[in-house]
Scaffold this motif. Sequence first.
Motif: not given
Length: 179
Positions: A123-150
Amino acid sequence: QLLLFIKFVSYNFLRPVEVCRLRVGDINLKEKTLTVKAKNKPLKQKIIPKILLDQLPSLSEYNKDDFVFSYSGNPGKWNATDDNRRDHFTKRFKALKDYFSKKSKTDDKYFKLGIEYNIYSFRHTFITKLYREMRKKLTPFETKSKLMLITGHSTMTALEKYLRDIDAELPEDYSNLIK
């Protein structure tokens, strides 16, 4: 069965005990969702991502009250507590981890995982992987907002604490600030 269990933790960001609570009736293939008793609220509904949906066996022949993961290796009844069901899969993972750790001593193509690694680590590994992938295109706030839903975190504060705990975001090189 253990691999599918780990994929629920990895791809759906469920805790191992939440995977153990899943019953056939909790999975809605038509809507591509699942409903699970979560840590912080009575029920949580989540989408089932295609990467996991494609791995699911047919559940149509099973009773809606059957556990998706049972002692028998197939969906079915399992008269045990949530903790005992989780411990069963924890022990199976440990046995597999121990097997590969022993093999790694004599053959370098096998990996060795330390005692700190367990099923929850996925769970840790894949949340980290997803966060870092999303951060390539999104701001930290946008990333966290989308990540919360997931991930199912109920507040931004809870997610931010989780991300700090797992070092999901590392700072850029700060050498120029030290000179």
